[in-house]
Design a protein around this motif. Sequence first.
Motif, PDB file in Angstrom:
ATOM      1  N   LEU A  77       0.799  -1.225   0.000  1.00 48.42           N
ATOM      2  CA  LEU A  77       0.000   0.000   0.000  1.00 48.42           C
ATOM      3  C   LEU A  77       0.831   1.275   0.000  1.00 48.42           C
ATOM      4  CD1 LEU A  77      -2.846  -1.176   2.390  1.00 48.42           C
ATOM      5  CD2 LEU A  77      -2.953  -0.897  -0.096  1.00 48.42           C
ATOM      6  N   THR A  78       2.146   1.151   0.148  1.00 48.78           N
ATOM      7  CA  THR A  78       2.998   2.340   0.038  1.00 48.78           C
ATOM      8  C   THR A  78       3.161   2.765  -1.417  1.00 48.78           C
ATOM      9  OG1 THR A  78       5.044   1.055  -0.036  1.00 48.78           O
ATOM     10  CG2 THR A  78       4.273   1.782   2.145  1.00 48.78           C
ATOM     11  N   ASP A  79       2.844   1.885  -2.355  1.00 53.01           N
ATOM     12  CA  ASP A  79       2.900   2.200  -3.781  1.00 53.01           C
ATOM     13  C   ASP A  79       1.688   3.058  -4.136  1.00 53.01           C
ATOM     14  OD1 ASP A  79       2.762   2.264  -6.573  1.00 53.01           O
ATOM     15  OD2 ASP A  79       3.247   0.139  -6.808  1.00 53.01           O
ATOM     16  N   GLY A  80       1.937   4.261  -4.605  1.00 53.11           N
ATOM     17  CA  GLY A  80       0.864   5.194  -4.934  1.00 53.11           C
ATOM     18  C   GLY A  80      -0.149   4.649  -5.927  1.00 53.11           C
ATOM     19  N   LYS A  81       0.268   3.712  -6.762  1.00 55.52           N
ATOM     20  CA  LYS A  81      -0.643   3.148  -7.769  1.00 55.52           C
ATOM     21  C   LYS A  81      -1.738   2.295  -7.147  1.00 55.52           C
ATOM     22  CE  LYS A  81       3.023   2.993 -11.186  1.00 55.52           C
ATOM     23  NZ  LYS A  81       4.307   2.562 -10.698  1.00 55.52           N
ATOM     24  N   VAL A  82      -1.495   1.744  -5.970  1.00 52.33           N
ATOM     25  CA  VAL A  82      -2.484   0.887  -5.317  1.00 52.33           C
ATOM     26  C   VAL A  82      -2.871   1.379  -3.920  1.00 52.33           C
ATOM     27  CG1 VAL A  82      -1.848  -1.190  -6.614  1.00 52.33           C
ATOM     28  CG2 VAL A  82      -0.720  -0.691  -4.435  1.00 52.33           C
ATOM     29  N   ALA A  83      -2.320   2.492  -3.492  1.00 61.42           N
ATOM     30  CA  ALA A  83      -2.569   2.996  -2.135  1.00 61.42           C
ATOM     31  C   ALA A  83      -4.053   3.199  -1.856  1.00 61.42           C
ATOM     32  CB  ALA A  83      -1.810   4.300  -1.907  1.00 61.42           C
ATOM     33  N   GLN A  84      -4.822   3.494  -2.879  1.00 64.35           N
ATOM     34  CA  GLN A  84      -6.253   3.717  -2.703  1.00 64.35           C
ATOM     35  C   GLN A  84      -6.972   2.480  -2.150  1.00 64.35           C
ATOM     36  OE1 GLN A  84      -7.395   6.708  -2.955  1.00 64.35           O
ATOM     37  NE2 GLN A  84      -9.525   6.238  -2.566  1.00 64.35           N
ATOM     38  N   LEU A  85      -6.393   1.301  -2.364  1.00 64.32           N
ATOM     39  CA  LEU A  85      -7.000   0.080  -1.830  1.00 64.32           C
ATOM     40  C   LEU A  85      -7.124   0.102  -0.307  1.00 64.32           C
ATOM     41  CD1 LEU A  85      -5.326  -2.711  -4.000  1.00 64.32           C
ATOM     42  CD2 LEU A  85      -7.714  -1.960  -4.060  1.00 64.32           C
ATOM     43  N   ALA A  86      -6.270   0.882   0.348  1.00 66.11           N
ATOM     44  CA  ALA A  86      -6.314   0.969   1.812  1.00 66.11           C
ATOM     45  C   ALA A  86      -7.655   1.512   2.294  1.00 66.11           C
ATOM     46  CB  ALA A  86      -5.177   1.844   2.329  1.00 66.11           C
ATOM     47  N   HIS A  87      -8.381   2.200   1.424  1.00 68.38           N
ATOM     48  CA  HIS A  87      -9.659   2.800   1.808  1.00 68.38           C
ATOM     49  C   HIS A  87     -10.854   1.898   1.527  1.00 68.38           C
ATOM     50  CE1 HIS A  87      -7.477   6.462   2.577  1.00 68.38           C
ATOM     51  NE2 HIS A  87      -6.927   6.352   1.393  1.00 68.38           N
ATOM     52  N   ARG A  88     -10.594   0.702   1.014  1.00 72.19           N
ATOM     53  CA  ARG A  88     -11.674  -0.246   0.753  1.00 72.19           C
ATOM     54  C   ARG A  88     -12.206  -0.781   2.074  1.00 72.19           C
ATOM     55  NH1 ARG A  88     -14.428  -0.212  -3.183  1.00 72.19           N
ATOM     56  NH2 ARG A  88     -15.028  -2.321  -2.717  1.00 72.19           N
ATOM     57  N   PRO A  89     -13.511  -0.808   2.221  1.00 71.74           N
ATOM     58  CA  PRO A  89     -14.056  -1.452   3.422  1.00 71.74           C
ATOM     59  C   PRO A  89     -13.588  -2.912   3.464  1.00 71.74           C
ATOM     60  CG  PRO A  89     -15.770  -0.299   2.199  1.00 71.74           C
ATOM     61  CD  PRO A  89     -14.537  -0.298   1.348  1.00 71.74           C
ATOM     62  N   ARG A  90     -13.309  -3.406   4.617  1.00 67.15           N
ATOM     63  CA  ARG A  90     -12.899  -4.782   4.885  1.00 67.15           C
ATOM     64  C   ARG A  90     -11.413  -5.036   4.634  1.00 67.15           C
ATOM     65  NH1 ARG A  90     -16.854  -9.362   3.082  1.00 67.15           N
ATOM     66  NH2 ARG A  90     -15.799 -10.286   4.839  1.00 67.15           N
ATOM     67  N   MET A  91     -10.693  -4.142   3.955  1.00 69.95           N
ATOM     68  CA  MET A  91      -9.264  -4.352   3.700  1.00 69.95           C
ATOM     69  C   MET A  91      -8.499  -4.222   5.012  1.00 69.95           C
ATOM     70  SD  MET A  91      -6.653  -4.932   1.842  1.00 69.95           S
ATOM     71  CE  MET A  91      -6.700  -4.591   0.101  1.00 69.95           C
ATOM     72  N   VAL A  92      -7.716  -5.246   5.336  1.00 70.61           N
ATOM     73  CA  VAL A  92      -6.918  -5.249   6.560  1.00 70.61           C
ATOM     74  C   VAL A  92      -5.463  -5.483   6.171  1.00 70.61           C
ATOM     75  CG1 VAL A  92      -6.512  -6.379   8.780  1.00 70.61           C
ATOM     76  CG2 VAL A  92      -8.843  -6.151   7.919  1.00 70.61           C
TER      77      VAL A  92
END
Length: 137
Positions: A77-92
């Motif tokens: 998630l430190t990669d800016g291309k996928v960092a948005q995934l951190a805001h997905r509900p249920r993502m841990v």
Amino acid sequence: MASSITRDAALALIEAARAAAHDIGIEVTIAVTDAAGHLKAFERADNAPFLTIDVAVDKAWTAASFGLATHVWNSILTDGKVAQLAHRPRMVSVGGGCPIVESGKVVGAIGISGGNALQDQQAAEIALRALGFEVTS
């Protein structure tokens, strides 16, 4: 049809994870999902905090979703291309969620919550190894 963990194997993982958590000295909630992230087996220790319920289920869901252990997501998630995934509900993105891999295929996932992230991860990995499943990182 895609391979998925059996009911018996899911229940055996619950037992193995309970034993591992006991040996580590933590009270946990354990969730096992099928390959699609749907809950297959579940157990909450008497003294595990109620928040551990959703966290364990979501750790398993996260691990099943990409076939990656939850502890590896922090660096991904430190990669800016996928960092948005951190805001997905249920993502841990903390330890304790592991895919269940059999013959190179993800057949489910286990999520454990109740200890610290490393303890939860260790309990999950011990349970997987005890039943002969592959441990990936």
